[in-house]
Design an enzyme around this catalytic site. Structure first.
Site, PDB file in Angstrom:
ATOM      1  CG  HIS A 142      -0.150  -0.070   2.516  1.00 49.81           C
ATOM      2  ND1 HIS A 142       0.361  -1.249   2.998  1.00 49.81           N
ATOM      3  CD2 HIS A 142       0.220   0.890   3.401  1.00 49.81           C
ATOM      4  CE1 HIS A 142       1.000  -1.013   4.136  1.00 49.81           C
ATOM      5  NE2 HIS A 142       0.930   0.286   4.408  1.00 49.81           N
TER       6      HIS A 142
ATOM      7  CB  THR B  78       5.427   7.020  -4.110  1.00 47.44           C
ATOM      8  OG1 THR B  78       5.615   7.338  -2.722  1.00 47.44           O
ATOM      9  CG2 THR B  78       4.648   8.120  -4.790  1.00 47.44           C
ATOM     10  NE  ARG B  79       6.142   0.036  -1.835  1.00 47.78           N
ATOM     11  CZ  ARG B  79       5.106   0.468  -1.137  1.00 47.78           C
ATOM     12  NH1 ARG B  79       4.759   1.736  -1.173  1.00 47.78           N
ATOM     13  NH2 ARG B  79       4.401  -0.370  -0.388  1.00 47.78           N
TER      14      ARG B  79
ATOM     15  CE  LYS C 297       7.356   6.527   0.313  1.00 43.90           C
ATOM     16  NZ  LYS C 297       6.105   5.821  -0.044  1.00 43.90           N
TER      17      LYS C 297
ATOM     18  CG  HIS D  80      16.500  -0.852   3.250  1.00 41.91           C
ATOM     19  ND1 HIS D  80      15.270  -1.227   2.773  1.00 41.91           N
ATOM     20  CD2 HIS D  80      17.370  -1.788   2.790  1.00 41.91           C
ATOM     21  CE1 HIS D  80      15.394  -2.330   2.067  1.00 41.91           C
ATOM     22  NE2 HIS D  80      16.656  -2.698   2.058  1.00 41.91           N
TER      23      HIS D  80
ATOM     24  CB  CYS E 295       5.037  -0.129   5.024  1.00 41.85           C
ATOM     25  SG  CYS E 295       4.865  -1.085   3.501  1.00 41.85           S
TER      26      CYS E 295
ATOM     27  CE  LYS F 124      13.444  -1.058  -7.129  1.00 44.06           C
ATOM     28  NZ  LYS F 124      13.333  -1.810  -5.836  1.00 44.06           N
TER      29      LYS F 124
END
Ligand SMILES: Cc1cc2nc3c(=O)[nH]c(=O)nc-3n(C[C@H](O)[C@H](O)[C@H](O)COP(=O)(O)OP(=O)(O)OC[C@H]3O[C@@H](n4cnc5c(N)ncnc54)[C@H](O)[C@@H]3O)c2cc1C
Ligand SMILES: O=C(O)[C@@H]1CCCCN1
Length: 388
Positions: free
Chosen positions: A48, A51-52, A270, A274, A317, A350
């Site tokens: 969800h 953007t990615r 954003k 990681h 997320c 991606k």
């Protein structure tokens, strides 16, 4: 007793990977059912958000190679559905010039002839205003990179799947899987049978795999998705051609820090770490660790002076991590008609179109289009254990 609905293939989990797999199967004339535990769309998994990042810049050639075709598949979907899913922004990769990670990014781009620009300390601020390049850091830009509109992409691929005759049943949690030449899948609302099953359950993968006597070495972590306010609205905006960026592992932080230009929430950029802390996917919001936010605040204070070093919005997320951070794309070790797509380790979006294609090939018993050895279950050896 009610009759069991029969399908060629059942895909479990309608995140990005399951949705693209179902779409590919339907394109290959397979009668396909896509089952999802929550009402769609939902914000409880990994796919969800608006953007990615999409990029060819990777440390390993095999990802860069897969992305060559993957860009074409994204463009094909855009044409098919007449929607815009990709916006080119470029990806600025920064990291200690003499570190292995930064050098691997740079050499992979060069070796694969990906359009790129190397920035020098002298011309850096002219190209990338409002960013301080840390002492000793190098900077390259992967020109092909950009943003994928994630929520829109998911809706689009699910819609195309349905147009091809595919069936989506949401709010149907799979409760049991009975392997066999014909697999029986029981959900909270029905019992189905299929010649093959694809499990793309994201953070819930191991919970589902218990029914098939398999556990993979997966770790689920919660990611704090942070948005930071621009002091001067627009300075890091996508329209000002501010790029996506990625900081390789170095002194600044043990894991990547990455960001996307302000776009979906006006005035907010954003920027995330990681890595996150371990969570049970059904108890995600009980995980309240914010040590990643401290790392981000320090970095932002030092290197992004145009942002307020306090997150304005924090969303959630999840990542499903494998020990080597490479995906799992394979047949079940005991049941060849059960195919697994899991462990996308925070960088799988991606690849959605190509993963859909590969999982479809595996479930049809075809030779996969790419060498899947980095993604095989057997690489874990001792770490793969029987669930019983
Ligand atoms: C903060 C963040 C940033 C990211 N940034 C990037 C990026 O910039 N670029 C990139 O390429 N990737 C990125 N990723 C990674 C990418 O988003 C994930 O790799 C990808 O979304 C994983 O998709 P999935 O389909 O495997 O999992 P999910 O999206 O979680 O889908 C699994 C689905 O299975 C369903 N399910 C589970 N169990 C059952 C059951 N028993 N019955 C029925 N349904 C079930 C779940 O409800 C869920 O909908 C990011 C991830 C996060 C969290
Ligand atoms: O997949 C990506 O491109 C992003 C940025 C880097 C860290 C992982 N997620």
């Amino acid at each position: 007793m009610s009759t069991k609905e029969e399908y060629d293939c059942i895909v479990i989990g309608a995140g990005v990977q399951g949705s693209f797999t179902a779409y590919q199967l339907a394109k290959n004339n397979q009668k396909t059912l896509l089952l999802e535990q929550f009402v769609l769309p939902h914000t409880r998994g990994s796919s969800h958000g608006q953007t990615r990042i999409i990029r060819k810049a990777y440390e390993q050639d095999f990802y860069t190679h897969m992305m060559e075709e993957c860009y074409e598949l994204w463009a094909q979907l855009e044409r098919e559905a007449s929607v815009k899913l990709y916006r080119q922004t470029g990806l600025l990769v920064m990291g200690p010039e003499n570190s292995q990670s930064y050098q691997l990014f740079k050499s992979t781009l060069q070796r694969n002839k990906v359009p790129m620009v190397t920035l020098t300390r002298d011309n850096f601020s002219q190209h990338i205003p409002h960013v301080n390049l840390a002492e000793g850091d190098g900077a390259v830009v992967d020109i092909t990179a950009g943003i994928l509109y994630a929520d829109r992409a998911l809706k689009t691929v699910q819609g195309q799947f349905q147009k091809l005759g595919g069936i989506i049943r949401d709010k149907e949690k799979v409760m049991d899987i009975k392997p066999g030449p014909i697999v029986t899948v029981s959900s909270s609302a029905g019992v189905y049978q299929a010649k093959s099953v694809v499990i793309t359950a994201g953070p819930w993968a191991n919970k589902l795999l218990t029914h098939t006597d398999l556990q993979l070495p997966l770790e689920v972590v919660k990611i704090n998705v942070c948005y930071w306010k621009e002091k001067v609205p627009g300075s890091y905006n996508v329209k000002q051609r501010f790029p996506c960026f990625l900081l390789t592992e170095g002194e600044e932080s043990k894991e990547h820090i990455y960001g996307l230009p302000s776009n979906e929430y006006p005035g907010l950029v954003k920027i995330c770490y990681h890595m996150g802390s371990k969570t049970d996917p059904d108890q995600r919001d009980k995980q309240t660790d914010r040590s990643d936010i401290d790392i981000l605040q320090r970095y932002i204070s030092r290197c992004l002076p145009g942002l307020l070093p306090e997150p304005a919005v924090v969303e959630s997320c999840m990542y499903t991590l494998t020990p080597d951070r490479h995906f799992v794309l394979d047949h079940h070790p005991s049941y060849s008609n059960i195919v697994i797509g899991a462990g996308f380790s925070g960088h799988g979006f991606k690849f959605g179109p190509i993963i859909g294609k590969l999982l479809c090939e595996l479930s049809l018993g075809q030779v996969p289009s790419y060498d899947l050895s980095p993604f095989r279950i057997r690489r874990f050896q001792a770490k793969t254990k029987s669930a019983l």
